[in-house]
Design a protein around this motif. Sequence first.
Motif, PDB file in Angstrom:
ATOM      1  N   ASP A 177     -10.268  -6.347  11.630  1.00 16.72           N
ATOM      2  CA  ASP A 177      -9.491  -7.526  11.241  1.00 16.72           C
ATOM      3  C   ASP A 177      -7.985  -7.313  11.267  1.00 16.72           C
ATOM      4  O   ASP A 177      -7.221  -8.276  11.302  1.00 16.72           O
ATOM      5  N   GLY A 178      -7.540  -6.048  11.199  1.00 18.06           N
ATOM      6  CA  GLY A 178      -6.108  -5.774  11.172  1.00 18.06           C
ATOM      7  C   GLY A 178      -5.512  -5.811   9.783  1.00 18.06           C
ATOM      8  O   GLY A 178      -4.307  -5.608   9.622  1.00 18.06           O
ATOM      9  N   TYR A 179      -6.341  -6.067   8.770  1.00 18.07           N
ATOM     10  CA  TYR A 179      -5.865  -6.050   7.389  1.00 18.07           C
ATOM     11  C   TYR A 179      -7.047  -5.772   6.477  1.00 18.07           C
ATOM     12  O   TYR A 179      -8.212  -5.938   6.863  1.00 18.07           O
ATOM     13  N   LEU A 180      -6.723  -5.357   5.244  1.00 22.45           N
ATOM     14  CA  LEU A 180      -7.777  -5.059   4.275  1.00 22.45           C
ATOM     15  C   LEU A 180      -7.225  -5.224   2.870  1.00 22.45           C
ATOM     16  O   LEU A 180      -6.214  -4.610   2.509  1.00 22.45           O
ATOM     17  N   ARG A 186       7.626   5.865  19.157  1.00 22.02           N
ATOM     18  CA  ARG A 186       6.232   5.443  19.042  1.00 22.02           C
ATOM     19  C   ARG A 186       6.155   4.406  17.925  1.00 22.02           C
ATOM     20  O   ARG A 186       6.990   4.397  17.021  1.00 22.02           O
ATOM     21  N   ASP A 187       5.177   3.537  18.004  1.00 24.08           N
ATOM     22  CA  ASP A 187       5.085   2.465  17.016  1.00 24.08           C
ATOM     23  C   ASP A 187       4.387   2.938  15.754  1.00 24.08           C
ATOM     24  O   ASP A 187       3.268   3.458  15.820  1.00 24.08           O
ATOM     25  N   PRO A 188       5.016   2.763  14.580  1.00 24.62           N
ATOM     26  CA  PRO A 188       4.281   2.963  13.327  1.00 24.62           C
ATOM     27  C   PRO A 188       3.083   2.024  13.292  1.00 24.62           C
ATOM     28  O   PRO A 188       3.130   0.925  13.852  1.00 24.62           O
ATOM     29  N   GLU A 189       2.017   2.447  12.617  1.00 25.87           N
ATOM     30  CA  GLU A 189       0.777   1.673  12.673  1.00 25.87           C
ATOM     31  C   GLU A 189       0.477   0.877  11.411  1.00 25.87           C
ATOM     32  O   GLU A 189      -0.190  -0.164  11.492  1.00 25.87           O
ATOM     33  N   ILE A 190       0.918   1.349  10.239  1.00 24.01           N
ATOM     34  CA  ILE A 190       0.409   0.733   9.010  1.00 24.01           C
ATOM     35  C   ILE A 190       1.524   0.388   8.022  1.00 24.01           C
ATOM     36  O   ILE A 190       2.543   1.071   7.936  1.00 24.01           O
ATOM     37  N   THR A 191       1.277  -0.692   7.303  1.00 22.96           N
ATOM     38  CA  THR A 191       2.134  -1.100   6.192  1.00 22.96           C
ATOM     39  C   THR A 191       1.254  -1.374   4.983  1.00 22.96           C
ATOM     40  O   THR A 191       0.198  -2.011   5.103  1.00 22.96           O
ATOM     41  N   LEU A 193      -3.523  -3.662   2.966  1.00 21.84           N
ATOM     42  CA  LEU A 193      -3.182  -2.809   4.094  1.00 21.84           C
ATOM     43  C   LEU A 193      -3.126  -3.684   5.337  1.00 21.84           C
ATOM     44  O   LEU A 193      -4.038  -4.472   5.589  1.00 21.84           O
ATOM     45  N   MET A 194      -2.047  -3.541   6.133  1.00 24.66           N
ATOM     46  CA  MET A 194      -1.908  -4.335   7.350  1.00 24.66           C
ATOM     47  C   MET A 194      -1.538  -3.441   8.526  1.00 24.66           C
ATOM     48  O   MET A 194      -0.710  -2.533   8.392  1.00 24.66           O
ATOM     49  N   HIS A 195      -2.156  -3.721   9.680  1.00 22.34           N
ATOM     50  CA  HIS A 195      -1.724  -3.096  10.924  1.00 22.34           C
ATOM     51  C   HIS A 195      -0.375  -3.696  11.300  1.00 22.34           C
ATOM     52  O   HIS A 195      -0.165  -4.901  11.157  1.00 22.34           O
ATOM     53  N   ASN A 196       0.533  -2.877  11.786  1.00 20.81           N
ATOM     54  CA  ASN A 196       1.880  -3.376  12.053  1.00 20.81           C
ATOM     55  C   ASN A 196       1.942  -4.404  13.174  1.00 20.81           C
ATOM     56  O   ASN A 196       2.919  -5.159  13.271  1.00 20.81           O
ATOM     57  N   TRP A 197       0.932  -4.445  14.027  1.00 18.25           N
ATOM     58  CA  TRP A 197       0.933  -5.448  15.096  1.00 18.25           C
ATOM     59  C   TRP A 197       0.249  -6.744  14.675  1.00 18.25           C
ATOM     60  O   TRP A 197       0.177  -7.687  15.459  1.00 18.25           O
ATOM     61  N   LEU A 198      -0.249  -6.805  13.458  1.00 19.63           N
ATOM     62  CA  LEU A 198      -0.869  -8.031  12.972  1.00 19.63           C
ATOM     63  C   LEU A 198       0.197  -9.118  12.841  1.00 19.63           C
ATOM     64  O   LEU A 198       1.226  -8.917  12.192  1.00 19.63           O
TER      65      LEU A 198
END
Length: 267
Positions: free
Chosen positions: A16-19, A145-150, A212-217
């Motif tokens: 889902d890209g988030y939790l 490189r792209d950070p992945e998580i916020t 928790l969110m994926h940075n590309w969400l």
Amino acid sequence: MSDALTDAQWTRYERDGYLHLGRVLSDAELAGLQQRIDDIMLGKATTDYDKLLMQLDSDDGDYATAPEQSRGHKGATLDYRKIQDLERDPLFLAFMQKPVFRDICARAYGPAASVSAFRAMFMNKPANKGTFLPWHQDRWTFLDRDPEITLWTALDPATVANGCVQIIPQSHKLGLINPEHSSGFLKDEHVARHCDPKRIVHLELQPGEAVLMHNWLLHASDVNRSGTARRAFSVCYMDAKTRNTRHDTSYPVIFGENALDPHALEA
């Protein structure tokens, strides 16, 4: 909140890209962070304000007209929009280093990886104010490189009325939508294509809860149309090997070798 995610939770996040993580702060911890950020805004904190990136809220809710982000205190007011570099504060740093966040970072970057914070920031939508944040993905073209998580933690109730974060589930799987933009903001045609109002999920949270969110969400947030402020603390964790390609900039290590120590900051 457990000190670690289950495999099922991580699978749901990857899908889902988030939790939703649920409550990650005790009542005492929440009260401590609420008081500390108010003290920082009001100029009452014992801290080096010259090292904090601070921005006041816009007067009209328009992101384009928001005041400049710069280091230093901007006056005693609760109408700040953003305060960054809070890993310098022992209370906020101790929260950033909770075991559950360590587990999440290990899953994202590998169990042996050291992890830095690209930014640790307070985000605020003052009561009956706030700035509209347009649809975007969190990414920065000057990083190698792209950070992945916020990790986004509510310090007040986050509701539709006071401008909670809005997301498009699974949109992280689209990859970079507007890679030319230095901060991942979408063009109008991208919004029309990818941000169908019927797909929007509002991330309503209680104080002390985190997501928790994926940075590309894809995400955005509205102005605050209520009498309740929407204070939050957002941390972007990244692989400590990440480098700034424009400047010789170091990023604070949160987990791993040479990690910051909250007790040393207190000293």
